[in-house]
Motif scaffolding. Structure first.
Motif, PDB file in Angstrom:
ATOM      1  N   ALA A   1      32.564  16.131 -14.353  1.00  0.00           N
ATOM      2  CA  ALA A   1      31.732  15.063 -13.785  1.00  0.00           C
ATOM      3  C   ALA A   1      30.766  14.506 -14.821  1.00  0.00           C
ATOM      4  O   ALA A   1      30.586  13.289 -14.938  1.00  0.00           O
ATOM      5  CB  ALA A   1      30.967  15.592 -12.572  1.00  0.00           C
ATOM      6  N   ALA A   2      30.118  15.383 -15.593  1.00  0.00           N
ATOM      7  CA  ALA A   2      29.138  14.930 -16.588  1.00  0.00           C
ATOM      8  C   ALA A   2      29.809  14.107 -17.681  1.00  0.00           C
ATOM      9  O   ALA A   2      29.294  13.065 -18.101  1.00  0.00           O
ATOM     10  CB  ALA A   2      28.405  16.130 -17.185  1.00  0.00           C
ATOM     11  N   LEU A   3      30.970  14.574 -18.155  1.00  0.00           N
ATOM     12  CA  LEU A   3      31.673  13.852 -19.225  1.00  0.00           C
ATOM     13  C   LEU A   3      32.168  12.495 -18.743  1.00  0.00           C
ATOM     14  O   LEU A   3      32.028  11.481 -19.439  1.00  0.00           O
ATOM     15  CB  LEU A   3      32.844  14.690 -19.740  1.00  0.00           C
ATOM     16  CG  LEU A   3      32.484  15.974 -20.493  1.00  0.00           C
ATOM     17  CD1 LEU A   3      33.734  16.811 -20.752  1.00  0.00           C
ATOM     18  CD2 LEU A   3      31.785  15.651 -21.808  1.00  0.00           C
ATOM     19  N   MET A   4      32.739  12.471 -17.548  1.00  0.00           N
ATOM     20  CA  MET A   4      33.279  11.206 -17.039  1.00  0.00           C
ATOM     21  C   MET A   4      32.167  10.225 -16.705  1.00  0.00           C
ATOM     22  O   MET A   4      32.274   9.024 -16.983  1.00  0.00           O
ATOM     23  CB  MET A   4      34.170  11.462 -15.823  1.00  0.00           C
ATOM     24  CG  MET A   4      35.429  12.245 -16.150  1.00  0.00           C
ATOM     25  SD  MET A   4      36.553  12.417 -14.759  1.00  0.00           S
ATOM     26  CE  MET A   4      37.385  10.840 -14.800  1.00  0.00           C
ATOM     27  N   LEU A   5      31.094  10.716 -16.101  1.00  0.00           N
ATOM     28  CA  LEU A   5      29.962   9.837 -15.814  1.00  0.00           C
ATOM     29  C   LEU A   5      29.372   9.281 -17.115  1.00  0.00           C
ATOM     30  O   LEU A   5      29.115   8.074 -17.236  1.00  0.00           O
ATOM     31  CB  LEU A   5      28.902  10.584 -15.017  1.00  0.00           C
ATOM     32  CG  LEU A   5      27.620   9.820 -14.663  1.00  0.00           C
ATOM     33  CD1 LEU A   5      27.049  10.327 -13.347  1.00  0.00           C
ATOM     34  CD2 LEU A   5      26.543   9.934 -15.747  1.00  0.00           C
ATOM     35  N   GLY A   6      29.153  10.166 -18.082  1.00  0.00           N
ATOM     36  CA  GLY A   6      28.549   9.733 -19.342  1.00  0.00           C
ATOM     37  C   GLY A   6      29.381   8.691 -20.059  1.00  0.00           C
ATOM     38  O   GLY A   6      28.840   7.762 -20.669  1.00  0.00           O
TER      39      GLY A   6
ATOM     40  N   ALA B   1      33.914   8.464 -10.373  1.00  0.00           N
ATOM     41  CA  ALA B   1      33.138   8.580  -9.135  1.00  0.00           C
ATOM     42  C   ALA B   1      33.621   9.762  -8.308  1.00  0.00           C
ATOM     43  O   ALA B   1      32.822  10.525  -7.754  1.00  0.00           O
ATOM     44  CB  ALA B   1      33.250   7.282  -8.330  1.00  0.00           C
ATOM     45  N   ARG B   2      34.928   9.935  -8.215  1.00  0.00           N
ATOM     46  CA  ARG B   2      35.464  11.057  -7.430  1.00  0.00           C
ATOM     47  C   ARG B   2      35.085  12.394  -8.061  1.00  0.00           C
ATOM     48  O   ARG B   2      34.773  13.359  -7.355  1.00  0.00           O
ATOM     49  CB  ARG B   2      36.981  10.933  -7.312  1.00  0.00           C
ATOM     50  CG  ARG B   2      37.430   9.758  -6.435  1.00  0.00           C
ATOM     51  CD  ARG B   2      38.905   9.861  -6.091  1.00  0.00           C
ATOM     52  NE  ARG B   2      39.750   9.713  -7.275  1.00  0.00           N
ATOM     53  CZ  ARG B   2      40.163   8.547  -7.765  1.00  0.00           C
ATOM     54  NH1 ARG B   2      39.804   7.420  -7.151  1.00  0.00           N
ATOM     55  NH2 ARG B   2      40.923   8.489  -8.832  1.00  0.00           N
ATOM     56  N   ALA B   3      35.094  12.464  -9.391  1.00  0.00           N
ATOM     57  CA  ALA B   3      34.719  13.706 -10.067  1.00  0.00           C
ATOM     58  C   ALA B   3      33.268  14.059  -9.788  1.00  0.00           C
ATOM     59  O   ALA B   3      32.927  15.232  -9.575  1.00  0.00           O
ATOM     60  CB  ALA B   3      34.947  13.565 -11.576  1.00  0.00           C
ATOM     61  N   LEU B   4      32.403  13.051  -9.762  1.00  0.00           N
ATOM     62  CA  LEU B   4      30.989  13.305  -9.480  1.00  0.00           C
ATOM     63  C   LEU B   4      30.808  13.797  -8.047  1.00  0.00           C
ATOM     64  O   LEU B   4      30.067  14.757  -7.796  1.00  0.00           O
ATOM     65  CB  LEU B   4      30.174  12.027  -9.711  1.00  0.00           C
ATOM     66  CG  LEU B   4      28.675  12.137  -9.450  1.00  0.00           C
ATOM     67  CD1 LEU B   4      28.037  13.209 -10.317  1.00  0.00           C
ATOM     68  CD2 LEU B   4      27.985  10.788  -9.694  1.00  0.00           C
ATOM     69  N   LEU B   5      31.494  13.167  -7.086  1.00  0.00           N
ATOM     70  CA  LEU B   5      31.370  13.579  -5.697  1.00  0.00           C
ATOM     71  C   LEU B   5      31.936  14.986  -5.481  1.00  0.00           C
ATOM     72  O   LEU B   5      31.393  15.770  -4.689  1.00  0.00           O
ATOM     73  CB  LEU B   5      32.068  12.572  -4.781  1.00  0.00           C
ATOM     74  CG  LEU B   5      31.427  11.179  -4.717  1.00  0.00           C
ATOM     75  CD1 LEU B   5      32.232  10.264  -3.811  1.00  0.00           C
ATOM     76  CD2 LEU B   5      29.983  11.280  -4.236  1.00  0.00           C
ATOM     77  N   ASP B   6      33.029  15.320  -6.177  1.00  0.00           N
ATOM     78  CA  ASP B   6      33.589  16.670  -6.082  1.00  0.00           C
ATOM     79  C   ASP B   6      32.565  17.702  -6.554  1.00  0.00           C
ATOM     80  O   ASP B   6      32.409  18.763  -5.948  1.00  0.00           O
ATOM     81  CB  ASP B   6      34.853  16.783  -6.933  1.00  0.00           C
ATOM     82  CG  ASP B   6      36.035  16.046  -6.326  1.00  0.00           C
ATOM     83  OD1 ASP B   6      35.967  15.708  -5.121  1.00  0.00           O
ATOM     84  OD2 ASP B   6      37.020  15.808  -7.048  1.00  0.00           O
TER      85      ASP B   6
END
Length: 344
Positions: A175-180, A235-240
């Motif tokens: 989530a952190a890598l994808m968001l960043g 977005a899905r990775a962050l919600l997971d």
């Protein structure tokens, strides 16, 4: 560490209130830089002159500071080298090599700011000192080094994401890598500063879109806090991650214990640096291949490779200077430039 805010005419109560005002009205990164610089120049003054800082500081001290930090002291025994060795022993300086001009500029800027806080003139405004500073900058000029040896482009990011499993640590790192990366190439400090209430899910059900509020960046403040879109896999990775870690308030990204328990405190910028280094290592990349800034460089580099207009990429990266953002576009191999394929 208490910032040096103490104009003589103020009462102790007013002095404390002014110091608190500076703290509330100054970005945390700037406060940390001020505190580091204050520790450095205080230790240097004591090592070089055997005395504490004076307010206002003497012009001779300011000139000596510039001279001591404008040369390589490795083979120059003397007072300047002895002061530098004292700073190395205290953990405030890495080596006897000449500091980067930007480092000297930042420390001088901090010293000037401390004088302004005390409503005092700075010795660095004197014509001779200002001229010496300019000469020192030119004498020590060096080609700008990239903050990351390599950009973390989409291909590199995918390899890193493939190492993330379904554990708390794996979902947090993904989530952190994808968001960043996907939100415009965010800096470490911006990623770890996010709180749950900075995330707006109002458009998720209808549009599959999340909004991220950045309260403070290098180019914006709370009054201009941008709301950046996050969609798709990121977005899905962050919600997971939020669901698994049961995060309903407080920091968005947090440390995970060795036993896999999500802690309540905030992940630090150093912690995020460790995540990037660890995932690059697991993905098979050599040590030093890229740093956390590679997320920012990789986003802009990939935008250039994919033919995204510079202005569109800047809307997400929040670069204030087109010339600075353009560097990433200029670094793309000309044969890979999408404009080379316009005729098919």
């Amino acid at each position: 560490m208490i910032l040096p805010v103490s104009p003589a005419p103020l009462s102790p109560a007013d002095e404390a209130a002014l110091a608190e005002l500076y703290r509330r009205g100054t970005p945390p990164n700037t406060i940390r830089a001020w505190e580091r610089d204050l520790a450095f120049i205080s230790a240097w003054k004591r090592a070089a002159f055997g005395a504490p800082l004076a307010w206002p500081e003497a012009e001779g001290v300011a000139l000596r500071f510039i001279l001591d930090h404008s040369v390589d002291l490795t083979n120059k025994p003397g007072p300047a080298q002895a002061a530098a060795q004292a700073l190395i022993a205290a953990g405030l300086r890495r080596s006897l090599a000449c500091p980067a001009p930007a480092t000297l500029d930042r420390r001088i800027a901090s010293w000037r700011a401390f004088h302004r806080m005390k409503n005092l003139p700075s010795p660095f405004e004197a014509p001779l000192i200002a001229e010496a500073r300019g000469r020192a900058r030119r004498a020590a000029a060096r080609p700008p080094a990239p903050k990351s040896a390599q950009p973390i482009t989409r291909e590199v990011l995918e390899a890193m994401l493939a190492t993330c499993d379904g554990s708390h640590r794996g979902l947090r790192d993904r989530a952190a890598l994808m968001l960043g990366w996907a939100s415009g190439g965010r800096r470490r400090s911006e990623i770890v500063a996010l709180n749950r209430d900075d995330l707006d899910l109002g458009e998720w059900a209808e549009k599959g879109l999340l909004r991220l509020r950045l309260l403070s960046t290098k180019t914006t403040g709370p009054s201009q806090a941008p709301r950046l879109p996050l969609k798709g896999r990121a977005a899905r990775a962050l919600l997971d991650w939020l669901r698994l870690a049961r995060i309903e308030d407080g920091p968005l990204f947090r440390p995970v214990s060795l036993s896999g328990r999500v802690l309540r405190r905030r992940l630090t910028p150093e912690g995020l640096r460790g995540i990037v280094r660890h995932r690059l290592d697991l993905a098979g990349y050599p040590p030093g291949f890229a740093s956390a800034h590679g997320l920012r460089a990789g986003f802009l580099t990939q935008a250039a490779l994919d033919g995204a207009p510079l202005q569109a990429a800047m809307q997400l990266s929040l670069h204030r200077s087109a010339a600075q953002a353009q560097r990433y576009y200029a670094d793309v191999e000309i044969a890979d430039n999408p404009a080379a394929d316009l005729l098919g």
